[in-house]
Design a protein around this motif. Structure first.
Motif, PDB file in Angstrom:
ATOM      1  N   MET A  81     -35.002  14.723 -14.004  1.00 36.52           N
ATOM      2  CA  MET A  81     -33.956  15.196 -13.091  1.00 36.52           C
ATOM      3  C   MET A  81     -32.569  15.108 -13.728  1.00 36.52           C
ATOM      4  O   MET A  81     -31.728  15.998 -13.526  1.00 36.52           O
ATOM      5  N   LEU A  82     -32.314  14.055 -14.504  1.00 34.85           N
ATOM      6  CA  LEU A  82     -31.027  13.940 -15.187  1.00 34.85           C
ATOM      7  C   LEU A  82     -30.799  15.116 -16.116  1.00 34.85           C
ATOM      8  O   LEU A  82     -29.698  15.684 -16.170  1.00 34.85           O
ATOM      9  N   HIS A  83     -31.823  15.499 -16.833  1.00 32.42           N
ATOM     10  CA  HIS A  83     -31.646  16.568 -17.820  1.00 32.42           C
ATOM     11  C   HIS A  83     -31.780  17.957 -17.204  1.00 32.42           C
ATOM     12  O   HIS A  83     -31.396  18.948 -17.841  1.00 32.42           O
ATOM     13  N   GLU A  84     -32.290  18.046 -15.989  1.00 31.70           N
ATOM     14  CA  GLU A  84     -32.149  19.311 -15.260  1.00 31.70           C
ATOM     15  C   GLU A  84     -30.673  19.580 -14.987  1.00 31.70           C
ATOM     16  O   GLU A  84     -30.207  20.724 -15.109  1.00 31.70           O
ATOM     17  N   ASN A  85     -29.948  18.538 -14.595  1.00 30.10           N
ATOM     18  CA  ASN A  85     -28.507  18.663 -14.387  1.00 30.10           C
ATOM     19  C   ASN A  85     -27.808  18.992 -15.707  1.00 30.10           C
ATOM     20  O   ASN A  85     -26.893  19.830 -15.754  1.00 30.10           O
ATOM     21  N   PHE A  86     -28.236  18.336 -16.798  1.00 29.78           N
ATOM     22  CA  PHE A  86     -27.671  18.617 -18.121  1.00 29.78           C
ATOM     23  C   PHE A  86     -27.895  20.078 -18.511  1.00 29.78           C
ATOM     24  O   PHE A  86     -26.991  20.740 -19.033  1.00 29.78           O
ATOM     25  N   ALA A  87     -29.092  20.605 -18.241  1.00 28.25           N
ATOM     26  CA  ALA A  87     -29.395  21.996 -18.568  1.00 28.25           C
ATOM     27  C   ALA A  87     -28.498  22.948 -17.784  1.00 28.25           C
ATOM     28  O   ALA A  87     -28.016  23.957 -18.318  1.00 28.25           O
ATOM     29  N   ARG A  88     -28.246  22.645 -16.509  1.00 28.99           N
ATOM     30  CA  ARG A  88     -27.355  23.502 -15.712  1.00 28.99           C
ATOM     31  C   ARG A  88     -25.934  23.487 -16.260  1.00 28.99           C
ATOM     32  O   ARG A  88     -25.259  24.524 -16.295  1.00 28.99           O
ATOM     33  N   LEU A  89     -25.475  22.315 -16.697  1.00 28.58           N
ATOM     34  CA  LEU A  89     -24.106  22.207 -17.201  1.00 28.58           C
ATOM     35  C   LEU A  89     -23.915  23.000 -18.493  1.00 28.58           C
ATOM     36  O   LEU A  89     -22.937  23.744 -18.644  1.00 28.58           O
ATOM     37  N   ILE A  90     -24.839  22.851 -19.458  1.00 26.12           N
ATOM     38  CA  ILE A  90     -24.682  23.594 -20.710  1.00 26.12           C
ATOM     39  C   ILE A  90     -24.957  25.078 -20.496  1.00 26.12           C
ATOM     40  O   ILE A  90     -24.417  25.923 -21.220  1.00 26.12           O
ATOM     41  N   ASN A  91     -25.778  25.392 -19.487  1.00 29.24           N
ATOM     42  CA  ASN A  91     -25.987  26.800 -19.148  1.00 29.24           C
ATOM     43  C   ASN A  91     -24.678  27.431 -18.698  1.00 29.24           C
ATOM     44  O   ASN A  91     -24.315  28.538 -19.132  1.00 29.24           O
ATOM     45  N   THR A  92     -23.950  26.711 -17.835  1.00 33.00           N
ATOM     46  CA  THR A  92     -22.661  27.220 -17.355  1.00 33.00           C
ATOM     47  C   THR A  92     -21.658  27.338 -18.494  1.00 33.00           C
ATOM     48  O   THR A  92     -20.941  28.341 -18.618  1.00 33.00           O
ATOM     49  N   TYR A  93     -21.596  26.310 -19.340  1.00 34.59           N
ATOM     50  CA  TYR A  93     -20.640  26.316 -20.452  1.00 34.59           C
ATOM     51  C   TYR A  93     -20.923  27.463 -21.425  1.00 34.59           C
ATOM     52  O   TYR A  93     -20.014  28.225 -21.783  1.00 34.59           O
ATOM     53  N   LEU A  94     -22.174  27.600 -21.862  1.00 36.56           N
ATOM     54  CA  LEU A  94     -22.497  28.626 -22.846  1.00 36.56           C
ATOM     55  C   LEU A  94     -22.351  30.031 -22.268  1.00 36.56           C
ATOM     56  O   LEU A  94     -21.939  30.956 -22.964  1.00 36.56           O
ATOM     57  N   SER A  95     -22.677  30.196 -20.978  1.00 40.40           N
ATOM     58  CA  SER A  95     -22.519  31.522 -20.363  1.00 40.40           C
ATOM     59  C   SER A  95     -21.059  31.960 -20.373  1.00 40.40           C
ATOM     60  O   SER A  95     -20.745  33.123 -20.662  1.00 40.40           O
ATOM     61  N   ALA A  96     -20.152  31.028 -20.059  1.00 41.74           N
ATOM     62  CA  ALA A  96     -18.727  31.363 -20.062  1.00 41.74           C
ATOM     63  C   ALA A  96     -18.189  31.510 -21.481  1.00 41.74           C
ATOM     64  O   ALA A  96     -17.323  32.351 -21.741  1.00 41.74           O
ATOM     65  N   HIS A  97     -18.705  30.701 -22.406  1.00 43.66           N
ATOM     66  CA  HIS A  97     -18.181  30.688 -23.771  1.00 43.66           C
ATOM     67  C   HIS A  97     -18.683  31.882 -24.587  1.00 43.66           C
ATOM     68  O   HIS A  97     -17.927  32.469 -25.365  1.00 43.66           O
ATOM     69  N   LEU A  98     -19.942  32.250 -24.397  1.00 44.28           N
ATOM     70  CA  LEU A  98     -20.532  33.318 -25.199  1.00 44.28           C
ATOM     71  C   LEU A  98     -20.495  34.670 -24.495  1.00 44.28           C
ATOM     72  O   LEU A  98     -20.689  35.698 -25.139  1.00 44.28           O
ATOM     73  N   ARG A  99     -20.307  34.662 -23.178  1.00 46.59           N
ATOM     74  CA  ARG A  99     -20.255  35.890 -22.382  1.00 46.59           C
ATOM     75  C   ARG A  99     -21.511  36.751 -22.597  1.00 46.59           C
ATOM     76  O   ARG A  99     -21.433  37.943 -22.908  1.00 46.59           O
TER      77      ARG A  99
END
Length: 334
Positions: A59-77
């Protein structure tokens, strides 16, 4: 843990033949299944993590996956999809043997916890990120290769952002400060614990642009041993509930709200014109507004009328003076 025995095709055919000829009956098979089964235990690989602890790490790393998903989506477009595929416990040697060579292996600390952990990224994913940052489509390479010095500097920044996301994900259990210590490409140069030591391996399935691959987080048991009692679902839920209700959290949210920028518009008035009149407008033309000169003006906050005011001057600048507060809807929302 030894895996279950798998019947060969010849053994399956022999069993079916025995059933059909009456040598073995279905009742005998059911009776054997009801007997107490023996679970094989490998003393060379003792389980260090309970099922509840594995579930909490998941569960901790499900949250981690969502966070890096948001970051990379905004950063890489571009299209990003990252999910936790599995959480397993195995020996460090098995993890090292499973990594490709070359690979992108980040060795990092989780202060104040002692020891090192590993974030390993498939070269296809890393090179797709770099290709996207350099203006490409995020296409995977024809074959894996080592990073150049410039590419290594770029991916270090991305990994440092991933470390920040990890800190945010773990704060429900313990406050850590992940910090990258080294970046390697050969798994044989990443001996952070003895080969037979147990580790927990979090595998994330990543799709970035046109590339797909795995991201692995390897955390040795020795690193997590001081906080093993906190890696339970009950502790995590209780900690999250206490944090949400704490005065510090309320004050932090209030400070963030007070710094939030919102548009404030003073509406001088409105006028209705036809399309023909609009097309004929030119420099020097005058539009007559519906508001009278002595009437109060409306102050729009966001998209809601909140105040009435009078226009004026303060020094050499235009200003307004609030004359009325307008309450609309639920007073608790005002």
């Amino acid at each position: 843990m030894a895996g279950p025995d798998v019947l060969s095709q010849a053994e399956i055919d022999e069993l079916l033949s025995a059933l059909s000829t009456g040598v073995v009956t279905a009742e005998e098979i059911k009776t054997e299944e009801r007997q107490r089964k023996i679970k094989t235990y490998d003393f060379k690989r003792p389980d260090k993590f309970s099922k509840d602890q594995i579930r909490t790490i998941y569960m901790l790393h499900e949250n981690f996956a969502r966070l890096i998903n948001t970051y990379l989506s905004a950063h890489l477009r571009t299209l990003i999809h990252i999910d936790v595929a599995s959480v397993d416990q195995l020996t460090y040697e098995e993890f090292i043997r499973s990594m490709p060579n070359p690979s992108v292996i980040s060795i990092f600390q989780m202060r104040p916890l002692k020891g090192n952990a590993i974030l390993e990224m498939n070269p296809n994913i890393v090179l797709a990120i770099i290709d996207r940052l350099f203006g490409g489509l995020g296409s995977p390479p024809a074959k894996p290769r080592s990073l150049t010095d410039i590419e290594e500097a770029i991916i270090r920044r991305v990994i440092n952002k991933c470390m920040e996301s990890m800190q945010e994900a773990w704060k429900q259990v313990v406050t850590i400060e992940p910090r990258m210590e080294a970046l390697e490409t050969n798994p044989q140069f990443t001996q952070i614990v003895p080969p037979n030591d147990m580790v927990v391996l979090i595998t994330l399935q990543a799709k970035i642009g046109q590339a797909e691959g795995l991201m692995n987080i390897c955390i040795p048991y020795l690193v997590l041993e001081p906080i093993m009692s906190k890696l339970t679902t009950s502790f995590w839920v209780a900690s999250a509930a206490a944090k949400q209700a704490s005065p510090e959290t309320v004050n932090a949210l209030q400070r963030k709200l007070e710094r939030t920028l919102i548009p404030v518009i003073v509406e001088l008035g409105q006028a209705t014109v036809t399309v023909h009149e609009l097309l004929d407008l030119g420099v020097g033309d005058v539009l007559q507004l519906e508001t009278k000169a002595e009437s109060d003006l409306s102050i729009i906050i966001g998209n809601r009328e909140k105040f009435k005011c009078k226009p004026g001057l303060v020094g050499l600048k235009n200003a307004i003076q609030i004359t009325q507060v307008i309450s609309q809807g639920d007073d608790n929302d005002e």
